[in-house]
Design a protein around this motif. Structure first.
Motif, short mmCIF file in Angstrom:
data_model
loop_
_atom_site.label_atom_id
_atom_site.label_comp_id
_atom_site.label_asym_id
_atom_site.label_seq_id
_atom_site.Cartn_x
_atom_site.Cartn_y
_atom_site.Cartn_z
N PHE A 193 61.47 -67.33 5.70
CA PHE A 193 62.30 -67.11 4.67
C PHE A 193 61.72 -67.55 3.52
N PHE A 194 60.91 -68.89 3.54
CA PHE A 194 60.14 -69.53 2.49
C PHE A 194 59.08 -68.54 1.87
N THR A 208 61.46 -73.91 -9.55
CA THR A 208 61.63 -72.65 -8.39
C THR A 208 61.27 -73.02 -6.97
N ASP A 209 59.89 -73.65 -7.15
CA ASP A 209 59.57 -74.36 -5.62
C ASP A 209 60.33 -75.18 -5.12
N LEU A 234 63.38 -73.33 -3.46
CA LEU A 234 62.81 -72.78 -2.11
C LEU A 234 62.77 -73.69 -1.07
N SER A 286 64.96 -73.63 2.18
CA SER A 286 64.23 -73.43 3.61
C SER A 286 64.39 -74.87 4.47
N ILE A 345 58.87 -62.23 -3.28
CA ILE A 345 59.72 -61.69 -4.27
C ILE A 345 59.54 -62.07 -5.39
N ILE A 346 59.36 -63.57 -5.61
CA ILE A 346 59.06 -64.22 -7.00
C ILE A 346 57.73 -63.78 -7.52
N SER A 385 60.46 -65.37 0.31
CA SER A 385 61.10 -65.64 -0.89
C SER A 385 60.21 -65.95 -1.87
N GLN A 386 59.07 -66.65 -1.52
CA GLN A 386 57.94 -66.55 -2.53
C GLN A 386 57.08 -65.22 -2.92
#
Length: 477
Positions: free
Chosen positions: A404-405, A365-366, A369, A373, A411-412, A408-409
């Motif tokens: 954005f990065f 996942t990372d 992302l 990014s 949210i997860i 997104s983190q």
């Protein structure tokens, strides 16, 4: 006084203290070299050095393959330490040789300047040296023994500091200067082999057993996410410099690199602390997930405060620092520096959240992302530079893609119960409000004293609020 020294005996604070001290000292020395070169050599020679050094830095970060987190996690979760260390060392040694050749090929392919090519040919040798030193440093991080790395790297930095003083007075070419630096790095590698690890570890572990290319391929395939993450990280920070060098005048590279040099110094603390935070996140996650999450939230708050402190400091003092350090000819770089430092507001907490995702075995996942990014950063920077021909576009591209990065983190981590939606909302709103207040109030106070006055008042208000909150909580209980 005893309590002060006891503070540094803890694993996190103690290990981070030596890492930060080492990096800060080295950064100061490297910055002095940067300043000396900027002042001592022509803009053409200086820009050639920057391009070669940027290319070297980009390839160097690729060469490590981003396997430090894999290594630390394996060491913490398994007992066969010697076998893991041997694999790690051999992979780094082979990768260093391969990526040295890549560095040479890229320099000859991308640039026609003989000086850029020659510097790259020589400076690239450090890729092999650095990959091996990287193994020693990572082992010391996993054992909470970063003091050993600090002593050796600081010794090298001190020698470079002496060299910087001589460069001011000696008539030496920039190529000869690079040659001396590479020699110093070779001596540092020798000292790491002699004194870099604790007495209960034998260098023979590096050569223990055999490692075939098929096995290396299997390890890299299994840990491809770490490889991609490490690669994306350096490409991300090198994109701006490379685009500026190709789409704008060569002299504008210096403007960008001065801003990035100051930003690099600011990011040292969260990067070094994160090296010590990561193994603790792994250990706590293995023992108690709730305890890990509480630890994460405490560190998150500290990281967030650091980002705001770093930005407001540069916002207030960039106009004084840049001309003082690099000369009056770079006064126009001040606005670019402040633009770049918008990213430091979210950088520390984003780094922490990335470490948590990896500790939770979510490196895939990372990785995605990071790739998204990077793509966003490149698209905004490339088309922005093509249209506007302004470095500001690159700085804003970095900030937007990093924001954005970070979101997104968030949210997860909210989905996995680590974060609360209210926590994320509070971080963004409180940061924005504090910066707006700082911006408007700074117009009414002295530039020199306002930074310290503002944060002193903020600290006092926070202390009173915390005491009141704890007292009310105790009464309610």
């Amino acid at each position: 006084m005893f309590k002060f020294f006891t503070l540094f005996s803890g694993r996190l604070v103690g290990n981070s203290f030596w890492a930060i001290l080492s990096s800060v000292f080295q950064s100061i020395v490297f910055s002095l070299f940067f300043i000396v070169i900027a002042r001592r050599y022509s803009s053409s020679d200086f820009s050639s050095y920057i391009i070669a050094n940027t290319l070297y830095g980009m390839v160097l970060s690729f060469s490590s393959l981003g396997l430090s987190q894999w290594f630390i996690r394996e060491i913490k979760q398994h007992d066969f330490e010697g076998e893991i260390i041997s694999r790690f060392f051999k992979i780094q040694l082979l990768a260093g040789a391969v990526f040295y050749l890549i560095n040479v090929l890229l320099s000859f392919t991308l640039y026609s300047s003989d000086l850029v090519r020659n510097i790259s040919l020589l400076l690239g040798i450090n890729i092999i040296f650095d990959n091996i030193i990287y193994v020693f440093k990572t082992i010391n991080i996993s054992r909470y023994e970063q003091k050993r790395s600090f002593v050796l790297t600081s010794l090298e930095a001190f020698v470079k500091l002496v060299l910087a003083a001589f460069v001011v007075y000696l008539d030496i070419s920039i190529f000869s200067l690079i040659a001396i630096l590479v020699i110093f790095r070779g001596f540092t590698l020798y000292f790491f082999f002699r004194f870099g690890l604790s007495d209960n570890f034998h260098i023979a572990h590096f050569w223990k057993g055999s490692l075939r290319l098929r096995e290396i391929g299997f390890i890299l395939k299994k840990n491809i996410y770490f490889v991609v993450i490490g690669s994306v990280s350096v490409v991300y920070w090198s994109t701006g410099s490379l685009l500026v060098s190709k789409l704008l005048l060569l002299d504008r590279v210096a403007d960008y690199e001065i801003s990035f040099k100051l930003f690099s110094m600011a990011e040292i603390i969260p990067v070094m602390v994160s090296a010590s935070v990561f193994p603790i996140l792994v250990e706590k996650g293995k023992a108690d997930i709730d305890e890990r999450n509480r630890f994460f939230r405490k560190v998150f708050l500290i990281y967030a405060m650091y980002g705001l402190l770093a930005f407001t400091f540069v916002y207030s003092y960039a106009a004084l620092l840049i001309p003082f350090l690099f000369g009056a000819k770079y006064i126009h770089t001040v606005s670019n520096c402040i633009q770049m430092f918008w990213t430091i507001i979210v950088f520390p907490t984003a780094l922490l959240q990335a470490n948590l995702l990896v500790a939770m075995h979510m490196e895939k996942t990372d990785m995605w992302l990071n790739l998204l990014s990077l793509a966003l950063n490149f698209i905004i920077a490339f088309f922005g530079l093509t249209i506007f021909q302004d470095i500001a576009v690159v700085n804003y591209a970095i900030f937007i893609s990093f924001l954005f990065f970070h979101i997104s983190q968030d949210i997860i981590l909210i989905q996995y119960g680590v974060h609360k939606q209210s926590d994320a909302l509070f971080f963004y709103t409180s940061s924005a409000l504090l910066l707006l207040v700082y911006h408007f109030l700074s117009a009414y106070f002295s530039t020199i004293f306002f930074f310290f006055l503002f944060w002193l008042i903020f600290a006092l208000v926070s202390l009173v609020y915390t005491k009141t909150f704890l007292r009310d909580k105790a009464i309610a209980a």
